[in-house]
Design a protein around this motif. Structure first.
Motif, PDB file in Angstrom:
ATOM      1  N   THR A 288      53.658  38.597  48.355  1.00 12.99           N
ATOM      2  CA  THR A 288      53.650  40.050  48.519  1.00 12.99           C
ATOM      3  C   THR A 288      54.717  40.729  47.672  1.00 12.99           C
ATOM      4  OG1 THR A 288      55.071  40.031  50.505  1.00 12.99           O
ATOM      5  CG2 THR A 288      52.686  39.900  50.855  1.00 12.99           C
ATOM      6  N   PRO A 292      50.790  44.118  42.990  1.00 12.49           N
ATOM      7  CA  PRO A 292      49.344  43.983  43.238  1.00 12.49           C
ATOM      8  C   PRO A 292      48.497  44.017  41.974  1.00 12.49           C
ATOM      9  CG  PRO A 292      50.325  45.483  44.823  1.00 12.49           C
ATOM     10  CD  PRO A 292      51.397  45.160  43.821  1.00 12.49           C
ATOM     11  N   TYR A 345      48.897  37.286  55.602  1.00 15.37           N
ATOM     12  CA  TYR A 345      49.608  38.170  56.517  1.00 15.37           C
ATOM     13  C   TYR A 345      50.123  37.441  57.762  1.00 15.37           C
ATOM     14  CZ  TYR A 345      47.896  41.633  53.306  1.00 15.37           C
ATOM     15  OH  TYR A 345      47.650  42.341  52.162  1.00 15.37           O
ATOM     16  N   LEU A 726      45.958  44.817  59.447  1.00 14.32           N
ATOM     17  CA  LEU A 726      47.300  44.779  58.877  1.00 14.32           C
ATOM     18  C   LEU A 726      48.308  45.425  59.822  1.00 14.32           C
ATOM     19  CD1 LEU A 726      45.458  44.186  56.385  1.00 14.32           C
ATOM     20  CD2 LEU A 726      47.238  45.252  55.003  1.00 14.32           C
ATOM     21  N   GLN A 766      50.751  49.537  48.294  1.00 16.42           N
ATOM     22  CA  GLN A 766      50.942  48.135  47.942  1.00 16.42           C
ATOM     23  C   GLN A 766      49.811  47.231  48.431  1.00 16.42           C
ATOM     24  OE1 GLN A 766      55.022  46.449  48.299  1.00 16.42           O
ATOM     25  NE2 GLN A 766      54.111  44.946  49.689  1.00 16.42           N
ATOM     26  N   GLU A 767      49.653  47.090  49.749  1.00 14.42           N
ATOM     27  CA  GLU A 767      48.789  46.031  50.254  1.00 14.42           C
ATOM     28  C   GLU A 767      47.301  46.292  50.047  1.00 14.42           C
ATOM     29  OE1 GLU A 767      49.868  43.020  50.927  1.00 14.42           O
ATOM     30  OE2 GLU A 767      51.758  43.937  50.299  1.00 14.42           O
ATOM     31  N   ARG A 770      46.507  45.431  46.651  1.00 12.13           N
ATOM     32  CA  ARG A 770      46.398  43.979  46.512  1.00 12.13           C
ATOM     33  C   ARG A 770      45.019  43.501  46.972  1.00 12.13           C
ATOM     34  NH1 ARG A 770      50.815  41.300  46.143  1.00 12.13           N
ATOM     35  NH2 ARG A 770      51.915  42.763  47.501  1.00 12.13           N
TER      36      ARG A 770
END
Length: 852
Positions: A288, A292, A345, A726, A766-767, A770
């Motif tokens: 992480t 990404p 995760y 998430l 960010q995620e 990704r």
């Protein structure tokens, strides 16, 4: 436009009643529209099914039945309906024309107004899976049902003020989110300790990986991941000596099993852990830290990793996700994809719901009918029992829909090995004694086969239901034959064989197995009341004095079956409950003292009306509890009330904030509304049980869940799960937030909103970027824009940053080439807005109206 619905059906005259010459080409278009909730002052709904003949030949008045699935019990809203409706079982019905129907001419339509129990809320309440069955046996699937929204919103309210979610309300909600700055923590889920430093380390093909021998498997996975990004395999070797330009894994016995330290300096990376699990989670954190954008390109020359110092360990030992593949199946490859993102995760348990009324999904070699019969759905005619009936719109043909499918023993071993390498345990669920129709019908098919072969004793060996049982019941899902008869010895023969086969599968896969989940939920009233087998048990077994004791009798036997294999029992909350009656004769659920001193783990899902404190009462009573609350963690619930928003709603609407806001040890502190959004009474809030210190220790984990009645494709699964899971992952891993225990409510709310804003920033910036490309990309839900008209200008905002809002002014749907919203624009009728990710995928449309 106001539409008036006539009570009478539109019957069309002058239609030929004889069968047409080539009915295989006959095409019918079915549409459905809800009209009114609380119809005639009762908790029921009025809707209309319209059947239009869109072919070039007439539909005859006789010679056919029209089958379909509908999750409500229904009846005609007319004294002289054109069709008689028959409820077959579960959610399967059929229409058959009666004397009031004279056929359907080319281009004409017939309307059937129906009354159904309970409310209707969104598109997932619609009937589905229509198909014609002709009297001569021919079967003809029909096109997908056209779903029309209700015309009068207020008639569609369930309770006062039950309005559809509007773009204006979304705007107001978004405006309360405290926007985070440009700098956010780059590790997700949030680590216990996190410090950023200046500079970065460059991973290139010249970078080596050194490791203590205990980390070899984890290092192999890291090498594979980095090779995919760089196009080169990094050199790896066992070494306790740290070299320059290296990623160095060091054994540190002082750390917990899942804990790690991660140090990124300009000259290299050091990972410390005491076990493979800790090293694996350090690798996920390292991933992480990768931009990404790196996942969107191939064969980069280098990957920059920012310099950080991290100490981390999880809050909960069990961080679980439950997936139901019984109602609708997901392929082995899709399960691998899910396992990959669970691992990223730091979720460590897949609770695999492998059977239910509508499907059995795991091959058991000793009982082949479980998959030859129980894994397939299609039309059943006459005495045909070669598969299960159509459910949830799966249609008449076996093997052509997510209603059919199973994992072979080889498939499942492959999945177990894949999960084990990623430090994920798979807990198999074999649902009993209710929700067991697939198993029951499969074992009946086995019985019939062996009986025809002249083997009556072998035929009876694994029967799960006494065919002479005349008990009358109806499950929540409308089945009247889905419960095992727990008085029959053959039931325990069956469970022994299934358990032994599962144990052998795990052994062959080299996978860890500590428990099997045996269900236990939603057994309806009326079961076993007229079972001859039950009467024989009562007459011969002095330990069972009444039918009320059958529950304990069953799960005591299951407990000991598992104990023989050194396994403990897991189940839904009902396994640990029994009905108690107070002085006023009111019945309620209470902890069952028969099992509370055993190592029994319960998934407690019910925190609805009257059961807000159920999980805490069970934990206080001695049960091990996995918090699995419906109105926080059920991923199959809709995000909010809007007709075109997919998902169920009976447990409430679950936005992205619901999992994030959850306070595990005092959840009513900031969740004080019921599933309809109404304030809980002071009595409930004040008198609900609080966790004792012993009870707190019995909370062994938390779990997100996806039931699959509405999930028919990998894309729909991903849409419902992401990004909500998430938020759950953050809650499962990250340490207790300060706002959870802050006594000052104003300070707690301020701290919570700041924390929520930071979390949304990590997701949006960010995620989710990704997940656009990670392991092929995920079809996560993109939030719809909020809109407000202020001084004649249209303002737009989003729940999450990182997306582009685009709009059109001519009433057409926005596309990835539409105008970009960057500042308020003048209002005009027909404006439409959507949010887009970098790949051009969009949210649902938001509309702005003059009355905003």
């Amino acid at each position: 436009m106001k539409i008036t619905i006539s009570i009478a059906l539109l019957l069309f005259l002058g239609i030929a009643t004889g069968k047409a010459s080539n009915l295989d080409t006959l095409s019918l278009q079915v549409s459905w529209q809800p009209i009114e909730n609380n119809y005639l002052g009762k908790e029921q709904a009025l809707s209309v099914i319209t059947i239009k003949n869109s072919s070039n030949q007439a539909l005859p008045a006789t010679g056919w039945k029209l089958y379909f699935n509908f999750i409500r019990i229904m009846s005609a809203n007319d004294e002289r309906p054109a069709f008689d409706v028959t409820h077959v079982n579960g959610d399967l019905f059929y229409f058959k024309a009666n004397a009031n129907f004279s056929g359907l001419a080319i281009g004409e339509e017939v309307r059937y107004e129906l009354i159904s129990n309970s409310w209707l809320v969104n598109l997932n309440d619609s009937p589905q899976g229509f198909y014609l069955v002709w009297d001569d046996g021919r079967i003809q699937p029909l096109p997908k049902v056209k779903i029309l929204p209700p015309v009068d919103e207020k008639k569609f309210y369930r309770v006062g003020g039950d309005a559809e979610e509007s773009a204006e309300h979304i705007f107001k909600q978004n405006a309360t989110i405290q926007q985070a700055g440009t700098s956010v923590k780059k590790i997700f889920p949030s680590p216990v300790e996190y410090q950023e430093h200046k500079g970065s380390f460059k991973i290139s093909k010249a970078t080596g990986i050194q490791f203590d021998a205990i980390f070899q498997k984890e290092v192999g996975l890291l090498q594979t991941e980095l090779s995919a990004l760089l196009g080169n395999s990094l050199p790896i070797h066992v070494s306790s000596q740290k070299a320059k330009n290296s990623i160095h894994f060091v054994s540190s016995p002082d750390l917990g099993k899942e804990a790690y330290r991660l140090e990124v300096k300009k000259e290299g990376i050091t990972i410390e852990a005491s076990a493979g699990a800790g090293a694996f989670y350090a690798i996920q954190s390292l991933k992480t830290l990768i931009d990404p954008a790196a996942y969107a390109t191939e064969r980069q020359t280098a990957i920059q990793i920012p310099c950080v110092s991290i100490y981390d360990e999880p809050r909960f030992g069990r961080r679980a996700f439950m997936l139901d593949v019984a109602r609708n199946f997901q392929t082995k490859d899709q399960i691998k994809k899910l396992l990959d993102v669970m691992a990223l995760y730091k979720l460590n348990t897949l609770h695999f719901h492998l059977n239910d009324d509508e499907g059995w999904r795991l091959e058991i070699l000793a009982l082949p009918e479980l998959t030859s019969v129980g894994s397939q759905r299609g039309h059943l005619s006459g005495t045909d029992r070669s598969h299960l009936p159509a459910s949830y719109g799966s249609g008449p043909v076996t093997g052509e829909h997510s209603g059919s499918g199973y994992y072979s023993r080889k498939d499942f071993i492959e999945l177990l090995a894949y999960a084990t390498a990623r430090h994920i345990q798979i807990i198999p669920e074999i649902e009993t004694p209710g929700h067991a129709r697939a198993a029951i019908k499969s074992m009946q098919a086995r019985h019939d086969r062996l009986l025809s072969e002249g083997k009556p004793e072998e035929a009876r060996k694994y029967l799960l239901r006494d065919t002479s049982d005349r008990s009358v019941y109806r499950s929540v899902q409308k089945w009247n034959d889905n419960v095992m008869d727990v008085s029959m010895p053959s039931v325990y023969n069956f469970l022994e064989v299934v358990t032994e086969d599962i144990v052998s599968i795990y052994k062959e896969a080299g996978a860890y197995l500590e428990t099997i989940h045996f269900g236990g939920d939603e057994v309806p009233q009326g079961v076993w009341e007229q079972s001859p087998s039950v009467e024989r048990l009562l007459a011969t077994d002095a330990s069972v004095k009444s039918k009320d004791q059958l529950w304990d009798y069953f799960f005591n036997k299951v407990y000991h079956i598992l104990a023989k294999h050194d396994l403990y029992l897991s189940g839904w909350e009902e396994v640990g409950l029994y009905k108690v009656t107070d002085a006023n004769g009111k019945k309620s659920w209470g902890p069952n003292k028969a099992f509370n001193d055993r190592n029994i783990h319960l998934n407690v899902w019910n925190n609805l009306l009257g059961n807000e404190d159920l999980a805490y009462r069970l934990a206080n009573a001695g049960y091990k509890v996995v918090l699995s609350f419906v109105n926080n963690f059920y991923m199959d619930m809709s995000y909010y009330k809007r007709f075109d928003e997919p998902g169920f709603y009976w447990g409430g609407f679950i936005g992205l904030d619901k999992p994030f806001s959850f306070i595990p040890y005092d959840y009513l502190k900031n969740q004080q509304k019921n599933y309809l959004g109404r304030q809980l009474s002071p009595k409930v809030l004040q008198e609900s049980a609080k966790l004792t210190e012993a009870g707190k220790k019995n909370i062994v984990g938390i779990q997100a869940l996806l039931w699959s009645e509405t999930i028919k494709t990998p894309e729909s699964m991903e849409f419902m799960v992401f990004p909500r899971v998430l938020a759950f992952a953050e809650k499962a891993w990250a340490k207790e937030a300060g706002w959870e225990t802050q006594l000052d409510s104003l300070k707690a709310d301020q701290a919570y909103r700041k924390s929520l804003g930071e979390f949304y920033a990590v997701l949006g910036k960010q995620e989710l970027k990704r997940l656009d490309n990670y392991h092929g990309g995920f079809a996560y839900r993109i939030p719809s824009p909020g809109l407000a008209v202020i001084d004649g200008q249209v303002h737009a905002n989003l729940e999450l940053p990182g997306f582009t809002i685009r709009y059109t002014t001519d009433g057409t749907l926005p596309t990835a080439q539409s105008a970009v919203y960057s500042k308020p624009i003048p209002f005009k009728e027909g404006l439409q807005f959507s949010a887009f990710n970098e790949q051009g995928r969009s949210s649902q449309v938001s509309l702005v109206h003059s009355d905003n």
